[in-house]
Motif scaffolding. Structure first.
Motif, PDB file in Angstrom:
ATOM      1  N   GLN A 202     -16.095 -19.855   7.926  1.00  0.00           N
ATOM      2  CA  GLN A 202     -17.246 -19.305   8.650  1.00  0.00           C
ATOM      3  C   GLN A 202     -18.012 -18.305   7.788  1.00  0.00           C
ATOM      4  O   GLN A 202     -19.252 -18.250   7.846  1.00  0.00           O
ATOM      5  CB  GLN A 202     -16.766 -18.652   9.945  1.00  0.00           C
ATOM      6  CG  GLN A 202     -16.265 -19.658  10.964  1.00  0.00           C
ATOM      7  CD  GLN A 202     -15.547 -19.009  12.121  1.00  0.00           C
ATOM      8  OE1 GLN A 202     -14.877 -17.979  11.954  1.00  0.00           O
ATOM      9  NE2 GLN A 202     -15.664 -19.604  13.298  1.00  0.00           N
ATOM     10  N   HIS A 203     -17.301 -17.533   7.003  1.00  0.00           N
ATOM     11  CA  HIS A 203     -17.909 -16.595   6.057  1.00  0.00           C
ATOM     12  C   HIS A 203     -18.830 -17.356   5.099  1.00  0.00           C
ATOM     13  O   HIS A 203     -19.985 -16.968   4.868  1.00  0.00           O
ATOM     14  CB  HIS A 203     -16.788 -15.887   5.295  1.00  0.00           C
ATOM     15  CG  HIS A 203     -17.218 -14.694   4.518  1.00  0.00           C
ATOM     16  ND1 HIS A 203     -16.331 -13.701   4.147  1.00  0.00           N
ATOM     17  CD2 HIS A 203     -18.410 -14.318   3.981  1.00  0.00           C
ATOM     18  CE1 HIS A 203     -16.961 -12.770   3.458  1.00  0.00           C
ATOM     19  NE2 HIS A 203     -18.231 -13.131   3.328  1.00  0.00           N
ATOM     20  N   LYS A 204     -18.326 -18.468   4.557  1.00  0.00           N
ATOM     21  CA  LYS A 204     -19.111 -19.292   3.644  1.00  0.00           C
ATOM     22  C   LYS A 204     -20.325 -19.913   4.335  1.00  0.00           C
ATOM     23  O   LYS A 204     -21.381 -20.102   3.720  1.00  0.00           O
ATOM     24  CB  LYS A 204     -18.238 -20.401   3.051  1.00  0.00           C
ATOM     25  CG  LYS A 204     -17.161 -19.917   2.090  1.00  0.00           C
ATOM     26  CD  LYS A 204     -17.763 -19.489   0.760  1.00  0.00           C
ATOM     27  CE  LYS A 204     -16.679 -19.213  -0.261  1.00  0.00           C
ATOM     28  NZ  LYS A 204     -17.250 -18.814  -1.582  1.00  0.00           N
ATOM     29  N   GLU A 205     -20.162 -20.226   5.605  1.00  0.00           N
ATOM     30  CA  GLU A 205     -21.238 -20.865   6.366  1.00  0.00           C
ATOM     31  C   GLU A 205     -22.276 -19.868   6.880  1.00  0.00           C
ATOM     32  O   GLU A 205     -23.268 -20.259   7.483  1.00  0.00           O
ATOM     33  CB  GLU A 205     -20.654 -21.635   7.560  1.00  0.00           C
ATOM     34  CG  GLU A 205     -19.856 -22.865   7.186  1.00  0.00           C
ATOM     35  CD  GLU A 205     -20.728 -24.079   6.926  1.00  0.00           C
ATOM     36  OE1 GLU A 205     -20.886 -24.908   7.836  1.00  0.00           O
ATOM     37  OE2 GLU A 205     -21.260 -24.183   5.797  1.00  0.00           O
ATOM     38  N   GLY A 206     -22.015 -18.583   6.655  1.00  0.00           N
ATOM     39  CA  GLY A 206     -22.944 -17.566   7.123  1.00  0.00           C
ATOM     40  C   GLY A 206     -22.762 -17.185   8.579  1.00  0.00           C
ATOM     41  O   GLY A 206     -23.611 -16.500   9.167  1.00  0.00           O
ATOM     42  N   GLU A 207     -21.643 -17.609   9.165  1.00  0.00           N
ATOM     43  CA  GLU A 207     -21.346 -17.264  10.561  1.00  0.00           C
ATOM     44  C   GLU A 207     -20.542 -15.958  10.550  1.00  0.00           C
ATOM     45  O   GLU A 207     -19.351 -15.923  10.843  1.00  0.00           O
ATOM     46  CB  GLU A 207     -20.560 -18.399  11.223  1.00  0.00           C
ATOM     47  CG  GLU A 207     -21.308 -19.732  11.225  1.00  0.00           C
ATOM     48  CD  GLU A 207     -20.458 -20.892  11.683  1.00  0.00           C
ATOM     49  OE1 GLU A 207     -19.342 -20.656  12.224  1.00  0.00           O
ATOM     50  OE2 GLU A 207     -20.869 -22.046  11.502  1.00  0.00           O
ATOM     51  N   PHE A 208     -21.232 -14.877  10.237  1.00  0.00           N
ATOM     52  CA  PHE A 208     -20.540 -13.633   9.911  1.00  0.00           C
ATOM     53  C   PHE A 208     -19.818 -13.010  11.104  1.00  0.00           C
ATOM     54  O   PHE A 208     -18.717 -12.482  10.961  1.00  0.00           O
ATOM     55  CB  PHE A 208     -21.527 -12.632   9.310  1.00  0.00           C
ATOM     56  CG  PHE A 208     -22.158 -13.098   8.033  1.00  0.00           C
ATOM     57  CD1 PHE A 208     -21.425 -13.799   7.081  1.00  0.00           C
ATOM     58  CD2 PHE A 208     -23.501 -12.863   7.781  1.00  0.00           C
ATOM     59  CE1 PHE A 208     -21.996 -14.245   5.902  1.00  0.00           C
ATOM     60  CE2 PHE A 208     -24.093 -13.296   6.599  1.00  0.00           C
ATOM     61  CZ  PHE A 208     -23.346 -13.990   5.661  1.00  0.00           C
ATOM     62  N   ARG A 209     -20.415 -13.055  12.269  1.00  0.00           N
ATOM     63  CA  ARG A 209     -19.765 -12.464  13.448  1.00  0.00           C
ATOM     64  C   ARG A 209     -18.472 -13.185  13.769  1.00  0.00           C
ATOM     65  O   ARG A 209     -17.439 -12.544  14.001  1.00  0.00           O
ATOM     66  CB  ARG A 209     -20.716 -12.518  14.646  1.00  0.00           C
ATOM     67  CG  ARG A 209     -20.096 -11.938  15.919  1.00  0.00           C
ATOM     68  CD  ARG A 209     -21.055 -11.986  17.096  1.00  0.00           C
ATOM     69  NE  ARG A 209     -22.228 -11.151  16.864  1.00  0.00           N
ATOM     70  CZ  ARG A 209     -23.224 -11.024  17.731  1.00  0.00           C
ATOM     71  NH1 ARG A 209     -23.208 -11.696  18.867  1.00  0.00           N
ATOM     72  NH2 ARG A 209     -24.243 -10.233  17.456  1.00  0.00           N
ATOM     73  N   ASP A 210     -18.522 -14.517  13.774  1.00  0.00           N
ATOM     74  CA  ASP A 210     -17.309 -15.292  14.058  1.00  0.00           C
ATOM     75  C   ASP A 210     -16.266 -15.094  12.967  1.00  0.00           C
ATOM     76  O   ASP A 210     -15.063 -14.999  13.248  1.00  0.00           O
ATOM     77  CB  ASP A 210     -17.648 -16.776  14.192  1.00  0.00           C
ATOM     78  CG  ASP A 210     -18.463 -17.078  15.442  1.00  0.00           C
ATOM     79  OD1 ASP A 210     -18.381 -16.287  16.411  1.00  0.00           O
ATOM     80  OD2 ASP A 210     -19.179 -18.095  15.449  1.00  0.00           O
ATOM     81  N   ALA A 211     -16.729 -15.037  11.716  1.00  0.00           N
ATOM     82  CA  ALA A 211     -15.800 -14.814  10.607  1.00  0.00           C
ATOM     83  C   ALA A 211     -15.093 -13.478  10.766  1.00  0.00           C
ATOM     84  O   ALA A 211     -13.862 -13.386  10.590  1.00  0.00           O
ATOM     85  CB  ALA A 211     -16.553 -14.864   9.279  1.00  0.00           C
ATOM     86  N   PHE A 212     -15.852 -12.447  11.102  1.00  0.00           N
ATOM     87  CA  PHE A 212     -15.279 -11.112  11.267  1.00  0.00           C
ATOM     88  C   PHE A 212     -14.208 -11.117  12.365  1.00  0.00           C
ATOM     89  O   PHE A 212     -13.125 -10.552  12.202  1.00  0.00           O
ATOM     90  CB  PHE A 212     -16.387 -10.109  11.605  1.00  0.00           C
ATOM     91  CG  PHE A 212     -15.960  -8.682  11.480  1.00  0.00           C
ATOM     92  CD1 PHE A 212     -15.928  -8.060  10.238  1.00  0.00           C
ATOM     93  CD2 PHE A 212     -15.577  -7.957  12.593  1.00  0.00           C
ATOM     94  CE1 PHE A 212     -15.535  -6.729  10.121  1.00  0.00           C
ATOM     95  CE2 PHE A 212     -15.174  -6.640  12.489  1.00  0.00           C
ATOM     96  CZ  PHE A 212     -15.147  -6.026  11.240  1.00  0.00           C
ATOM     97  N   GLN A 213     -14.511 -11.779  13.470  1.00  0.00           N
ATOM     98  CA  GLN A 213     -13.547 -11.848  14.574  1.00  0.00           C
ATOM     99  C   GLN A 213     -12.263 -12.548  14.157  1.00  0.00           C
ATOM    100  O   GLN A 213     -11.162 -12.126  14.531  1.00  0.00           O
ATOM    101  CB  GLN A 213     -14.183 -12.563  15.770  1.00  0.00           C
ATOM    102  CG  GLN A 213     -15.278 -11.773  16.463  1.00  0.00           C
ATOM    103  CD  GLN A 213     -15.949 -12.548  17.577  1.00  0.00           C
ATOM    104  OE1 GLN A 213     -15.737 -13.759  17.739  1.00  0.00           O
ATOM    105  NE2 GLN A 213     -16.772 -11.862  18.368  1.00  0.00           N
TER     106      GLN A 213
END
Length: 211
Positions: free
Chosen positions: A144-155
């Motif tokens: 998700q971090h790589k995909e730019g889904e930062f909020r989900d990645a952080f969670q």
């Protein structure tokens, strides 16, 4: 009387043949078990080519043996024969559709191939089977971090760390995400933790961003 005697001898001969067959079968199974155990020993000693050979011999006798299929796949991974590794992991899933190790290993290969949507897909299967699998949350967060889904990645970094507080790589990459989000204090706290856990690259990242 002679005919009766002959029948008794024939019966004894047949029993003897079955006894011999049983011994041969037991010997074959014993040898194949030795191949599997030898494969494990080779793997533990990082002799991955030899491990593959031993596991392959065992699978000739027991082609549906899940543990051996998975371990051969892991050996192929170590040899960087990734396509063969995926084949074995998928074979495991055909035999055991709820094998979380196989799902996670395929997810790792999808991440290596930069196929982040597939990485998330396989990690979701792992999480569905076991909500306590910290590595699945961590790998999903990386994708998700790589995909730019930062909020989900952080969670998902948070979930991985909550489940495994000493998962150093999760601190390192959550720190990188915090830096990206301009949260320097939080980032440096994460990087400091990664340094304490002796994560490769953590010291350099801390020195660069937190001094």
């Amino acid at each position: 009387m002679q005919l009766c005697h002959f029948r008794i001898e024939s019966a004894n001969f047949m029993n003897f043949r079955f006894f011999l067959y049983g011994l041969l079968l037991a010997a074959t199974v014993s040898c194949s078990n030795e191949d599997s155990l030898q494969g494990d020993e080779y793997f533990n000693n990082e002799q991955y080519e030899e491990a593959v050979q031993a596991y392959t011999e065992y699978l000739k006798i027991k082609p549906r043996h899940i543990k051996t299929l998975y371990n051969r796949g892991r050996s192929y991974q170590e040899l960087k024969k990734y396509d063969l590794a995926i084949e074995d992991f998928k074979a495991v899933l055909k035999l055991d559709p709820k094998n979380e190790s196989a799902f996670l290993s395929i997810g790792q290969e999808m991440y290596r191939n930069e196929d982040y949507s597939s990485t998330i897909y396989y990690c979701d299967h792992v999480i569905e089977l076991n909500k306590s699998n910290s590595m699945a949350y961590y790998l999903k967060a990386r994708a998700q971090h790589k995909e730019g889904e930062f909020r989900d990645a952080f969670q998902n970094y948070n979930k991985a760390i909550n489940l495994e507080p000493n998962l150093g790589d999760a601190y390192l990459h959550r720190g990188a995400l915090n830096l990206l989000l301009k949260k320097k204090t939080e980032a440096c706290n994460d990087l400091r933790k990664a340094v304490a856990l002796e994560v490769e690259g953590a010291t350099e990242a801390f020195e660069k961003n937190c001094r």
